[in-house]
Design a protein around this motif. Structure first.
Motif, mmCIF file in Angstrom:
data_model
loop_
_atom_site.group_PDB
_atom_site.id
_atom_site.type_symbol
_atom_site.label_atom_id
_atom_site.label_comp_id
_atom_site.label_asym_id
_atom_site.label_seq_id
_atom_site.Cartn_x
_atom_site.Cartn_y
_atom_site.Cartn_z
ATOM 1 N N SER A 85 0.810 -1.220 0.000
ATOM 2 C CA SER A 85 0.000 0.000 0.000
ATOM 3 C C SER A 85 0.846 1.274 0.000
ATOM 4 C CB SER A 85 -0.916 0.008 1.234
ATOM 5 O OG SER A 85 -0.144 -0.066 2.423
ATOM 6 N N TYR A 86 2.172 1.132 -0.019
ATOM 7 C CA TYR A 86 3.072 2.287 0.145
ATOM 8 C C TYR A 86 2.836 3.362 -0.907
ATOM 9 C CZ TYR A 86 7.461 4.836 0.759
ATOM 10 O OH TYR A 86 8.392 5.820 0.973
ATOM 11 N N ASP A 87 2.770 2.977 -2.172
ATOM 12 C CA ASP A 87 2.596 3.952 -3.244
ATOM 13 C C ASP A 87 1.240 4.645 -3.146
ATOM 14 O OD1 ASP A 87 5.086 3.406 -4.305
ATOM 15 O OD2 ASP A 87 4.333 1.918 -5.707
ATOM 16 N N ARG A 88 0.206 3.875 -2.817
ATOM 17 C CA ARG A 88 -1.137 4.445 -2.741
ATOM 18 C C ARG A 88 -1.220 5.491 -1.633
ATOM 19 N NH1 ARG A 88 -5.777 1.010 -0.771
ATOM 20 N NH2 ARG A 88 -4.160 -0.572 -0.992
ATOM 21 N N VAL A 89 -0.624 5.189 -0.485
ATOM 22 C CA VAL A 89 -0.642 6.147 0.624
ATOM 23 C C VAL A 89 0.185 7.381 0.264
ATOM 24 C CG1 VAL A 89 -0.079 6.517 3.050
ATOM 25 C CG2 VAL A 89 -1.028 4.331 2.330
ATOM 26 N N ASN A 90 1.314 7.180 -0.438
ATOM 27 C CA ASN A 90 2.120 8.321 -0.876
ATOM 28 C C ASN A 90 1.321 9.277 -1.747
ATOM 29 O OD1 ASN A 90 4.455 7.778 0.446
ATOM 30 N ND2 ASN A 90 5.558 6.944 -1.315
ATOM 31 N N ARG A 91 0.546 8.718 -2.696
ATOM 32 C CA ARG A 91 -0.270 9.555 -3.571
ATOM 33 C C ARG A 91 -1.267 10.375 -2.750
ATOM 34 N NH1 ARG A 91 2.427 6.443 -6.892
ATOM 35 N NH2 ARG A 91 4.072 7.618 -5.879
ATOM 36 N N ILE A 92 -1.885 9.716 -1.754
ATOM 37 C CA ILE A 92 -2.869 10.403 -0.912
ATOM 38 C C ILE A 92 -2.180 11.440 -0.028
ATOM 39 C CG2 ILE A 92 -4.546 10.084 0.950
ATOM 40 C CD1 ILE A 92 -5.041 7.254 -0.197
ATOM 41 N N PHE A 93 -1.076 11.050 0.580
ATOM 42 C CA PHE A 93 -0.334 11.901 1.502
ATOM 43 C C PHE A 93 0.126 13.198 0.826
ATOM 44 C CE2 PHE A 93 4.148 12.266 3.494
ATOM 45 C CZ PHE A 93 3.741 13.307 4.323
ATOM 46 N N THR A 94 0.578 13.111 -0.422
ATOM 47 C CA THR A 94 1.125 14.277 -1.129
ATOM 48 C C THR A 94 0.119 14.909 -2.084
ATOM 49 O OG1 THR A 94 1.998 12.942 -2.954
ATOM 50 C CG2 THR A 94 3.431 13.238 -1.026
ATOM 51 N N PHE A 95 -1.130 14.462 -2.021
ATOM 52 C CA PHE A 95 -2.171 14.947 -2.930
ATOM 53 C C PHE A 95 -1.773 14.729 -4.391
ATOM 54 C CE2 PHE A 95 -2.315 17.511 0.966
ATOM 55 C CZ PHE A 95 -3.597 17.223 1.411
ATOM 56 N N GLY A 96 -1.050 13.622 -4.616
ATOM 57 C CA GLY A 96 -0.640 13.261 -5.968
ATOM 58 C C GLY A 96 0.540 14.033 -6.513
ATOM 59 N N ARG A 97 1.170 14.870 -5.691
ATOM 60 C CA ARG A 97 2.258 15.730 -6.178
ATOM 61 C C ARG A 97 3.615 15.038 -6.194
ATOM 62 N NH1 ARG A 97 1.218 21.087 -5.854
ATOM 63 N NH2 ARG A 97 3.017 21.230 -7.257
#
Length: 242
Positions: free
Chosen positions: A16-28
Motif C-alpha cells: 500500500s506504500y505507493d497508494r498512501v504516498n499519492r494520498i499523503f502528497t495529494f498526488g504531487r
C-alpha cells in the motif's frame, strides 16, 4: 539512541506504500520526482545510484527520462527491503512489457555497508529516504560516510525530502495533518498504524532546508542549489561531493 524497526515496517506496508504516498502528497510526489530526476540527469552521468529506492519510482523515472534523451546510463536501485524491491521489479516488468525503456539493476543491502567500489557512481539520488538514514538513527554518520565513499569527487547528490515549512500558518496545518490525519489514514489502508506514526513523526520533526544543508556540507558535500516545494513542506537539494 533507539532506532526504529524500519525493515519490518516496510515489509508490512510495501503493498500500500505507493497508494498512501499519492494520498499523503495529494498526488504531487510524481511531479517532484520528475523535477529531481531532471536535476540529477543534467550533468549527463554514466553511473547513477538511487539510494533507498523503495518501490523504485525514482529509479524508473530516471530510466524513462534518460531513454527519452537517447542516453544509456548504468542505473542501480539500492534498498534494504526485499519486499519493496520486489514491487520495484514488478513495476519495471510492466514498463518493459509496454515497450518502455526502463533498465534498472535493483540490489538489496545495508546503506551502512554498500557493496560498491569507492567513487563508483557519477551521481546519486535519494527521495524521501534520507530521513530514515539520519533521523534518530545511531548509524547516521556511517550512512553519510558511505554515501560520500561511493560517489566520485565532483559527483552530484540530489535529495528530495520532507522539510519543516518556514510559514507559521502552513507549519500548523502541516503538523496537524501529519499528527492526526496521515498516521491513521495510512494505518487504516496498510494495516500498520505504528509504521505510519513513525513516517508522519519523522516528517513532522525533520530538519529545515538550512539544517539539512549544514548536515550534508559537514559530511563532505557542497550545496549547488536548493528549491522549496509544496509551500515549504518538501525540499529539493542539489549538492556536489567535495
Amino acid at each position: 539512541m533507539k532506532d526504529f524497526p524500519l525493515q519490518s515496517f516496510y515489509s508490512d506496508i510495501y503493498r500500500s506504500y505507493d497508494r498512501v504516498n499519492r494520498i499523503f502528497t495529494f498526488g504531487r510526489d510524481k511531479s517532484w520526482r520528475k523535477k529531481a530526476a531532471g536535476e540529477l540527469l543534467k550533468p549527463a552521468p554514466d553511473r547513477v545510484l538511487d539510494l533507498c529506492t523503495g518501490t523504485g519510482d525514482f529509479a524508473l523515472e530516471l530510466a524513462l527520462q534518460s531513454s527519452r534523451n537517447s542516453k544509456t546510463i548504468e542505473l542501480t536501485g539500492f534498498d534494504f527491503s526485499k519486499d519493496m524491491l520486489k514491487e520495484a521489479e514488478r513495476k519495471q516488468s510492466n514498463l518493459l512489457k509496454n515497450n518502455q525503456q526502463a533498465f534498472v539493476r535493483f540490489v538489496e543491502g545495508d546503506a551502512g555497508h554498500m557493496p560498491f567500489e569507492d567513487k563508483h557512481f557519477d551521481s546519486m539520488g535519494i527521495t524521501f529516504g534520507l530521513r530514515n538514514l539520519v533521523y534518530e538513527n545511531s548509524n547516521a554518520l556511517k550512512h553519510l560516510s558511505e554515501m560520500k565513499r561511493v560517489l566520485r569527487p565532483g559527483g552530484q547528490l540530489v535529495v528530495l525530502e520532507s522539510c519543516k515549512p518556514k510559514s507559521p500558518f502552513w507549519r500548523v496545518f502541516n503538523n496537524f495533518y501529519l499528527r492526526f490525519i496521515l498516521p491513521y489514514l495510512g494505518g487504516l489502508i496498510s494495516g500498520n498504524l505504528k509504521a505510519y506514526q513513525y513516517l508522519a513523526s519523522s516528517s513532522k520533526n525533520y530538519y529545515t532546508m538550512e539544517e539539512m544543508g549544514k548536515i550534508l556540507e559537514k559530511a563532505g558535500f557542497t550545496m549547488i542549489r536548493r528549491r522549496s516545494l509544496f509551500l515549504g513542506s518538501v525540499m529539493l537539494l542539489v549538492l556536489e561531493k567535495r
